[in-house]
Design a protein around this motif. Structure first.
Motif, PDB file in Angstrom:
ATOM      1  N   MET A   1      10.146  10.388  -4.044  1.00 38.67           N
ATOM      2  CA  MET A   1      10.819  11.620  -2.419  1.00 38.67           C
ATOM      3  C   MET A   1      11.916  10.831  -2.092  1.00 38.67           C
ATOM      4  O   MET A   1      12.651  10.209  -2.162  1.00 38.67           O
ATOM      5  CB  MET A   1       9.966  10.621  -1.554  1.00 38.67           C
ATOM      6  N   PHE A   2      12.399  11.973  -1.639  1.00 37.00           N
ATOM      7  CA  PHE A   2      14.181  11.823  -0.986  1.00 37.00           C
ATOM      8  C   PHE A   2      14.186  10.796  -0.252  1.00 37.00           C
ATOM      9  O   PHE A   2      13.520  11.154   0.825  1.00 37.00           O
ATOM     10  CB  PHE A   2      14.994  13.425  -0.806  1.00 37.00           C
ATOM     11  N   ARG A   3      15.345  10.671  -0.391  1.00 35.98           N
ATOM     12  CA  ARG A   3      15.592   9.629   0.360  1.00 35.98           C
ATOM     13  C   ARG A   3      16.488   9.539   2.223  1.00 35.98           C
ATOM     14  O   ARG A   3      16.594  10.810   1.979  1.00 35.98           O
ATOM     15  CB  ARG A   3      16.534   8.011   0.040  1.00 35.98           C
ATOM     16  N   ALA A   4      17.153   8.676   2.527  1.00 35.54           N
ATOM     17  CA  ALA A   4      18.012   9.279   4.131  1.00 35.54           C
ATOM     18  C   ALA A   4      18.994  10.101   3.285  1.00 35.54           C
ATOM     19  O   ALA A   4      18.858  11.215   3.920  1.00 35.54           O
ATOM     20  CB  ALA A   4      17.805   8.107   4.237  1.00 35.54           C
ATOM     21  N   SER A   5      19.663  10.415   2.397  1.00 36.46           N
ATOM     22  CA  SER A   5      21.274  10.493   2.010  1.00 36.46           C
ATOM     23  C   SER A   5      20.724  11.990   1.087  1.00 36.46           C
ATOM     24  O   SER A   5      22.091  12.982   0.862  1.00 36.46           O
ATOM     25  CB  SER A   5      22.510  10.287   1.071  1.00 36.46           C
ATOM     26  N   GLN A   6      19.307  12.707   1.310  1.00 37.40           N
ATOM     27  CA  GLN A   6      18.677  12.886   0.293  1.00 37.40           C
ATOM     28  C   GLN A   6      17.897  14.779   1.034  1.00 37.40           C
ATOM     29  O   GLN A   6      17.633  14.348   1.587  1.00 37.40           O
ATOM     30  CB  GLN A   6      17.942  13.407  -1.010  1.00 37.40           C
ATOM     31  N   ILE A   7      18.418  15.716   0.098  1.00 37.63           N
ATOM     32  CA  ILE A   7      17.443  16.570   0.525  1.00 37.63           C
ATOM     33  C   ILE A   7      16.408  16.816   0.681  1.00 37.63           C
ATOM     34  O   ILE A   7      15.720  16.008  -0.868  1.00 37.63           O
ATOM     35  CB  ILE A   7      18.436  18.393   0.470  1.00 37.63           C
ATOM     36  N   ALA A   8      14.821  17.152   0.919  1.00 32.64           N
ATOM     37  CA  ALA A   8      14.089  17.126   0.411  1.00 32.64           C
ATOM     38  C   ALA A   8      13.380  17.651  -0.456  1.00 32.64           C
ATOM     39  O   ALA A   8      13.361  18.959   1.194  1.00 32.64           O
ATOM     40  CB  ALA A   8      13.035  15.530   1.169  1.00 32.64           C
ATOM     41  N   SER A   9      12.229  17.471  -1.154  1.00 28.14           N
ATOM     42  CA  SER A   9      11.175  18.939  -1.411  1.00 28.14           C
ATOM     43  C   SER A   9      10.109  18.849  -1.726  1.00 28.14           C
ATOM     44  O   SER A   9       9.946  17.533  -2.334  1.00 28.14           O
ATOM     45  CB  SER A   9      11.714  19.562  -2.299  1.00 28.14           C
ATOM     46  N   PRO A 459      16.740  14.796  11.394  1.00 26.56           N
ATOM     47  CA  PRO A 459      17.535  13.947  10.442  1.00 26.56           C
ATOM     48  C   PRO A 459      17.609  13.692   9.195  1.00 26.56           C
ATOM     49  O   PRO A 459      17.005  13.510   8.561  1.00 26.56           O
ATOM     50  CB  PRO A 459      17.724  12.974  11.933  1.00 26.56           C
ATOM     51  N   THR A 460      19.133  13.703   8.997  1.00 26.30           N
ATOM     52  CA  THR A 460      19.265  13.203   7.658  1.00 26.30           C
ATOM     53  C   THR A 460      18.504  11.579   7.031  1.00 26.30           C
ATOM     54  O   THR A 460      18.688  11.940   6.027  1.00 26.30           O
ATOM     55  CB  THR A 460      21.300  12.927   7.675  1.00 26.30           C
ATOM     56  N   SER A 461      18.820  11.320   7.841  1.00 31.89           N
ATOM     57  CA  SER A 461      18.048   9.413   7.402  1.00 31.89           C
ATOM     58  C   SER A 461      16.538   9.135   7.619  1.00 31.89           C
ATOM     59  O   SER A 461      15.799   8.484   7.317  1.00 31.89           O
ATOM     60  CB  SER A 461      18.592   9.094   8.944  1.00 31.89           C
ATOM     61  N   MET A 462      15.924  10.696   8.370  1.00 31.44           N
ATOM     62  CA  MET A 462      14.671  10.572   8.171  1.00 31.44           C
ATOM     63  C   MET A 462      13.930  11.804   7.158  1.00 31.44           C
ATOM     64  O   MET A 462      12.937  12.330   7.430  1.00 31.44           O
ATOM     65  CB  MET A 462      14.425  11.773   9.080  1.00 31.44           C
ATOM     66  N   LYS A 463      14.181  12.651   6.464  1.00 26.18           N
ATOM     67  CA  LYS A 463      13.353  12.916   5.285  1.00 26.18           C
ATOM     68  C   LYS A 463      12.666  12.473   4.340  1.00 26.18           C
ATOM     69  O   LYS A 463      11.888  13.549   4.101  1.00 26.18           O
ATOM     70  CB  LYS A 463      15.381  13.884   4.933  1.00 26.18           C
ATOM     71  N   SER A 464      12.500  11.614   3.938  1.00 21.70           N
ATOM     72  CA  SER A 464      11.436  11.040   3.511  1.00 21.70           C
ATOM     73  C   SER A 464      11.183  10.415   4.072  1.00 21.70           C
ATOM     74  O   SER A 464       9.665  10.628   3.600  1.00 21.70           O
ATOM     75  CB  SER A 464      11.839   9.260   3.509  1.00 21.70           C
ATOM     76  N   VAL A 465      10.633  10.311   5.513  1.00 26.96           N
ATOM     77  CA  VAL A 465       9.774  10.670   5.974  1.00 26.96           C
ATOM     78  C   VAL A 465       8.902  12.146   6.819  1.00 26.96           C
ATOM     79  O   VAL A 465       7.774  12.111   6.433  1.00 26.96           O
ATOM     80  CB  VAL A 465       9.705  10.466   7.919  1.00 26.96           C
ATOM     81  N   VAL A 466       9.400  13.495   6.922  1.00 24.36           N
ATOM     82  CA  VAL A 466       9.261  14.918   6.774  1.00 24.36           C
ATOM     83  C   VAL A 466       8.244  14.710   5.333  1.00 24.36           C
ATOM     84  O   VAL A 466       8.054  14.703   5.619  1.00 24.36           O
ATOM     85  CB  VAL A 466      10.013  15.308   6.737  1.00 24.36           C
ATOM     86  N   THR A 467       8.943  13.821   4.498  1.00 28.90           N
ATOM     87  CA  THR A 467       8.168  13.977   2.719  1.00 28.90           C
ATOM     88  C   THR A 467       6.834  13.881   3.047  1.00 28.90           C
ATOM     89  O   THR A 467       6.344  14.044   2.623  1.00 28.90           O
ATOM     90  CB  THR A 467       8.985  13.923   1.685  1.00 28.90           C
ATOM     91  N   ALA A 468       7.309  12.832   3.827  1.00 29.46           N
ATOM     92  CA  ALA A 468       5.973  11.586   3.738  1.00 29.46           C
ATOM     93  C   ALA A 468       5.039  12.347   4.510  1.00 29.46           C
ATOM     94  O   ALA A 468       3.289  12.127   4.107  1.00 29.46           O
ATOM     95  CB  ALA A 468       5.291  10.191   4.092  1.00 29.46           C
ATOM     96  N   ALA A 469       4.870  12.907   5.583  1.00 25.37           N
ATOM     97  CA  ALA A 469       4.129  13.373   6.755  1.00 25.37           C
ATOM     98  C   ALA A 469       3.981  14.904   5.646  1.00 25.37           C
ATOM     99  O   ALA A 469       2.185  14.885   5.783  1.00 25.37           O
ATOM    100  CB  ALA A 469       5.081  14.139   7.852  1.00 25.37           C
ATOM    101  N   TRP A 470       4.526  15.712   5.241  1.00 23.95           N
ATOM    102  CA  TRP A 470       4.124  16.716   4.379  1.00 23.95           C
ATOM    103  C   TRP A 470       3.409  16.281   3.176  1.00 23.95           C
ATOM    104  O   TRP A 470       2.134  17.096   2.957  1.00 23.95           O
ATOM    105  CB  TRP A 470       5.411  17.600   3.624  1.00 23.95           C
ATOM    106  N   PHE A 471       3.386  15.525   2.365  1.00 23.89           N
ATOM    107  CA  PHE A 471       2.064  14.919   1.845  1.00 23.89           C
ATOM    108  C   PHE A 471       0.986  14.548   2.281  1.00 23.89           C
ATOM    109  O   PHE A 471      -0.393  15.106   1.800  1.00 23.89           O
ATOM    110  CB  PHE A 471       2.665  14.034   0.771  1.00 23.89           C
ATOM    111  N   LEU A 472       1.338  14.323   3.107  1.00 25.22           N
ATOM    112  CA  LEU A 472       0.084  13.949   4.398  1.00 25.22           C
ATOM    113  C   LEU A 472      -0.854  14.936   4.662  1.00 25.22           C
ATOM    114  O   LEU A 472      -2.571  14.820   4.582  1.00 25.22           O
ATOM    115  CB  LEU A 472       0.164  12.947   5.284  1.00 25.22           C
ATOM    116  N   ASN A 473      -0.594  16.265   4.841  1.00 26.61           N
ATOM    117  CA  ASN A 473      -1.073  17.103   5.029  1.00 26.61           C
ATOM    118  C   ASN A 473      -2.004  17.282   3.922  1.00 26.61           C
ATOM    119  O   ASN A 473      -2.929  18.290   4.157  1.00 26.61           O
ATOM    120  CB  ASN A 473       0.294  18.334   5.289  1.00 26.61           C
ATOM    121  N   ASN A 474      -0.938  17.717   3.008  1.00 29.33           N
ATOM    122  CA  ASN A 474      -2.269  17.853   1.745  1.00 29.33           C
ATOM    123  C   ASN A 474      -3.478  16.455   1.455  1.00 29.33           C
ATOM    124  O   ASN A 474      -4.556  16.853   0.789  1.00 29.33           O
ATOM    125  CB  ASN A 474      -1.052  18.037   0.836  1.00 29.33           C
ATOM    126  N   ALA A 475      -3.310  15.711   1.676  1.00 30.71           N
ATOM    127  CA  ALA A 475      -3.894  14.646   1.140  1.00 30.71           C
ATOM    128  C   ALA A 475      -4.877  14.664   2.592  1.00 30.71           C
ATOM    129  O   ALA A 475      -6.337  14.802   1.935  1.00 30.71           O
ATOM    130  CB  ALA A 475      -3.521  13.386   1.852  1.00 30.71           C
TER     131      ALA A 475
END
Length: 576
Positions: A1-9, A459-475
């Motif tokens: 999962m991408f952290r605060a300083s990274q683009i996530a996917s 926001p840059t600091s929240m990209k890992s949170v958005v990644t987690a939310a997307w995984f939860l969608n799938n779950a």
């Protein structure tokens, strides 16, 4: 999962270009980074214009180990999903509904556990040690699974299969986002922004190629081997998949000599995110009537948490609200491995004299996706833009993808009715092509652009949170299938397919309404930056708007095709 300083996917999706602020100069060898402000005429009003050249930076060798690791791991994990339903029903003699539930529980944990892997990797032990640790659990799961396929073990079969699937799902889920993130960390940003975007494309291709082979080879091994007086030899299948995982683990360990050192975050953003929401709710409920009431409930957390952080949490909550209807889509997508496989067992699987296994029919999905992505990105999308000046924006694309997914289950329902109206196995497997084509069009138009929009807006600091939310969608999508299968309210499988088609349409209508409201909100905000009027359509940006803000607005309107992202940002002088 991408952290605060990274683009996530999300790992099954292609690339998002890295959002890096770089402007251009006449001297390509300069490497100073400065602030640039655009005027309405597109010229810079002040600041240093720079470009950082990546020509002298080598492509990280560690990425090769990560991509090969992911290929073998994807083959093993998705090969398990390919044959699991039929193994439970045909070899262990569980009911079809129980087999479906077990498969989707397996998928649920595989999609839910990336959160835990991300927390460990982000704040405690790093990506490499997290992957290494969970690989031990992963390997133990494969050993137990092989034991379930051997006769006379003297152990409760339900306990053994449940434990083995749990260990494999937790291991697979906990390392999947860490592998993606580890690869991204090998690049030097912003100098290698475009190379990073290319890495995601390669990662996606490798991942889906592993999925494609996982739909072909495991059923082939099962059908062409015999053991313990059975025509299908599942120990051979599980041994093949376990060997693939061990190759993945070995290659990953060799790559340790090349991986860059990791810097751990000072705090875990997911835990802080949860703490902010929890504190705001408690504060709201316990606040006395005499205390002033904030304009927005989350502002109750200001004081305990920094205002900028609270604002970022609020933005993520607005993005996450768009996710509310999307688990239905993932409920449809997940059934390629369960109900659609059972449907294939009722059909004639011989095509042009070649007999396929029922669980090999699912290979149509990856094949269609391999065809659809380049066709859309390099032919149809540019053609529409050239002829009509039309670009499908991410939120509009999600709506189109949802409709395609609903049509896929409408096709599945019609096919199921025809199957029951004809002699056994008289309908050819080719008639599953329309539903696979439409569900993969849903993947093309919904999954990829939807996540692209979420991450470019987060926001840059929240990209890992958005990644987690997307995984939860799938779950949660898999959880929906478990619940609907368990309550068993439909008198025929075709009616269940039609039900899924209807709730998908309802969900995408809800999404469209939420997206329309979100766009209105964002447009209102974009017209007032630091109390300065901004007219984006006329490209008139008054004093006080920095390039950061300008870029954020531009990112909201990026085209939905991943190949256009890097070129678009280059055209806007955001990356070299």
């Amino acid at each position: 999962m991408f952290r605060a300083s990274q683009i996530a996917s999300e790992e099954t999706l292609p690339v998002l270009g890295t959002v890096t602020i770089i402007s251009t100069t006449d001297d390509a060898n300069e490497s100073n980074v400065g602030t640039n402000i655009k005027r309405g005429d597109g010229q810079s009003t002040y600041g240093t214009n720079t470009i950082i050249s990546s020509s002298k930076i080598k492509y990280p060798a560690a990425v090769a180990f990560i991509l090969i690791t992911k290929f073998f791991e994807a083959f093993a994990a998705n090969g398990m999903r390919t044959i699991l339903a039929l193994y439970l029903r045909d070899d262990l003699f569980f009911s079809e509904s129980f087999s479906t539930i077990m498969l989707h529980i397996f998928n649920f944990f595989g999609q839910f556990c990336p959160i835990f892997g991300a927390i460990l990797a982000d704040s405690y032990i790093g990506n490499v040690r997290t992957i290494s640790s969970f690989c031990v659990l992963y390997a133990f799961g494969w050993i137990l699974l092989i034991l379930t396929s051997l006769p006379n073990m003297g152990i409760s079969l339900i306990f053994l299969i449940s434990a083995s699937l749990l260990f494999i799902a937790v291991g697979n889920g906990s390392i999947r986002a860490c592998i993606t993130s580890l690869g991204a960390l090998q690049f030097k940003v912003p100098e290698q922004a475009c190379q990073l975007a290319e890495y995601f494309f390669l990662y996606y291709f490798v991942y889906y190629f592993g999925i494609f082979l996982s739909k072909i080879l495991p059923p082939l091994v099962r059908a062409n081997t015999q053991c313990f007086n059975k025509n299908g030899c599942y120990p051979a299948v599980f041994g093949t998949l376990a060997t693939s995982f061990m190759l993945s683990w070995t290659i990953f360990m060799i790559g340790k000599f090349f991986y860059k050192p990791e810097k751990l975050s000072e705090e875990n953003i997911l835990i802080k995110f949860y703490g902010c929401i929890k504190y705001a709710i408690i504060k709201k409920c316990t606040r006395s009537k005499k205390e002033p009431r904030p304009s927005y409930w989350l502002n109750n957390a200001i004081g305990r948490y920094d205002k900028n952080f609270v604002d970022d949490v609020a933005k993520v909550l607005k993005i996450s609200k768009l996710f509310i209807p999307l688990p239905i889509y993932f409920a449809l997508l997940a059934q390629q491995d369960s109900s659609w496989t059972f449907q294939a067992t009722l059909m004639n699987t011989t095509i042009a004299g070649i007999t396929l296994q029922p669980d090999q029919a699912k290979a149509m999905g990856p094949i269609f996706l391999f065809i659809l992505i380049p066709l859309w990105q390099y032919l149809f999308a540019p053609l529409f833009k050239h002829l009509f000046g039309f670009e499908l924006k991410p939120l509009h694309s999600v709506t189109v993808g949802g409709i395609c997914s609903a049509i896929s289950f409408l096709c599945a329902g019609i096919l199921q009715e025809n199957i029951f109206g004809q002699p056994y196995k008289s309908i050819n497997i080719v008639w599953q092509v329309p539903q696979f084509l439409m569900i993969m069009m849903g993947e093309l138009f919904l999954s990829i652009p939807g996540l692209q929009f979420a991450f470019t807006q987060a926001p840059t600091s929240m990209k890992s949170v958005v990644t987690a939310a997307w995984f939860l969608n799938n779950a949660f999508g898999n959880l929906i299938v478990i619940i609907i299968t368990k309550i068993d309210i439909f008198d025929s499988q075709s009616n269940e397919y039609f039900f899924y088609a209807v709730i998908m349409l309802v969900s995408i209508i809800i999404f469209t309404l939420l997206a329309y409201d979100y766009i209105l909100q964002e447009q209102l905000l974009s017209y007032h930056v630091n109390n300065t009027l901004v007219t984006r359509k006329e490209n008139t940006i008054a004093n006080g708007l920095t390039k950061d803000n300008d870029m954020k607005d531009d990112m909201a309107d990026l085209p939905s095709t991943s190949s256009s992202v890097c070129n678009t940002l280059q055209d806007k002088n955001y990356i070299a």
